[in-house]
Design a protein around this motif. Structure first.
Motif, PDB file in Angstrom:
ATOM      1  N   ALA A 101     -17.245   7.786  18.493  1.00  0.00           N
ATOM      2  CA  ALA A 101     -17.631   8.017  17.046  1.00  0.00           C
ATOM      3  C   ALA A 101     -16.302   8.473  16.329  1.00  0.00           C
ATOM      4  N   ILE A 102     -15.245   9.029  17.036  1.00  0.00           N
ATOM      5  CA  ILE A 102     -14.027   9.616  16.444  1.00  0.00           C
ATOM      6  C   ILE A 102     -13.083   8.358  16.225  1.00  0.00           C
ATOM      7  N   PRO A 103     -12.640   8.276  15.092  1.00  0.00           N
ATOM      8  CA  PRO A 103     -11.639   7.086  14.767  1.00  0.00           C
ATOM      9  C   PRO A 103     -10.477   7.370  15.771  1.00  0.00           C
ATOM     10  N   PRO A 104      -9.871   6.487  16.346  1.00  0.00           N
ATOM     11  CA  PRO A 104      -8.668   6.189  16.957  1.00  0.00           C
ATOM     12  C   PRO A 104      -7.426   7.186  16.730  1.00  0.00           C
ATOM     13  N   LEU A 105      -7.186   7.011  15.513  1.00  0.00           N
ATOM     14  CA  LEU A 105      -6.063   7.728  14.806  1.00  0.00           C
ATOM     15  C   LEU A 105      -6.256   9.430  14.617  1.00  0.00           C
ATOM     16  N   VAL A 106      -7.499   9.733  14.470  1.00  0.00           N
ATOM     17  CA  VAL A 106      -7.615  11.052  14.516  1.00  0.00           C
ATOM     18  C   VAL A 106      -7.748  11.585  15.861  1.00  0.00           C
ATOM     19  N   LEU A 107      -8.064  10.895  16.775  1.00  0.00           N
ATOM     20  CA  LEU A 107      -8.333  11.416  18.116  1.00  0.00           C
ATOM     21  C   LEU A 107      -6.696  11.450  18.697  1.00  0.00           C
ATOM     22  N   LEU A 108      -5.801  10.597  18.231  1.00  0.00           N
ATOM     23  CA  LEU A 108      -4.504  10.704  18.890  1.00  0.00           C
ATOM     24  C   LEU A 108      -3.908  11.678  17.967  1.00  0.00           C
ATOM     25  N   LEU A 109      -4.073  12.108  16.772  1.00  0.00           N
ATOM     26  CA  LEU A 109      -3.611  13.310  16.106  1.00  0.00           C
ATOM     27  C   LEU A 109      -4.088  14.535  16.791  1.00  0.00           C
TER      28      LEU A 109
END
Length: 93
Positions: free
Chosen positions: A64-72
């Protein structure tokens, strides 16, 4: 509106583009390898009802978490102040 497609302006940055391409390919192969191994292992473990109940909630949250948000989030979470050692951006990705 006439744009000048002069790519000669980019030649001073050719080394940076090549280095970025190499890093991208390296990350791609590493992610495919690790993802395949983990996917097969988790897939085999999901046959068991206990592991299925154990793995579904974290998998649903991570999906459910967008990949860019998870990376940051991971990049700023895995800092020296929090875990005691620094992790390079390559390994966070």
């Amino acid at each position: 509106m006439n744009y000048d497609w002069n790519f000669a302006r980019l030649t001073p940055y050719a080394q940076a583009f090549l280095k970025g391409t190499g890093t991208t390919l390296e990350l791609t192969f590493l992610i495919i390898l690790v993802g395949t191994v983990l996917g097969v292992l988790v897939g085999l473990m999901m046959r068991n009802l206990f592991f299925r109940r154990l793995f579904y909630p974290p998998v649903d949250v991570l999906r459910a978490i967008p990949p860019l948000v998870l990376l940051l989030f991971l990049y700023y979470l895995l800092t020296e102040q929090i875990i005691g050692t620094s992790v390079s951006a390559f390994w966070v990705a």
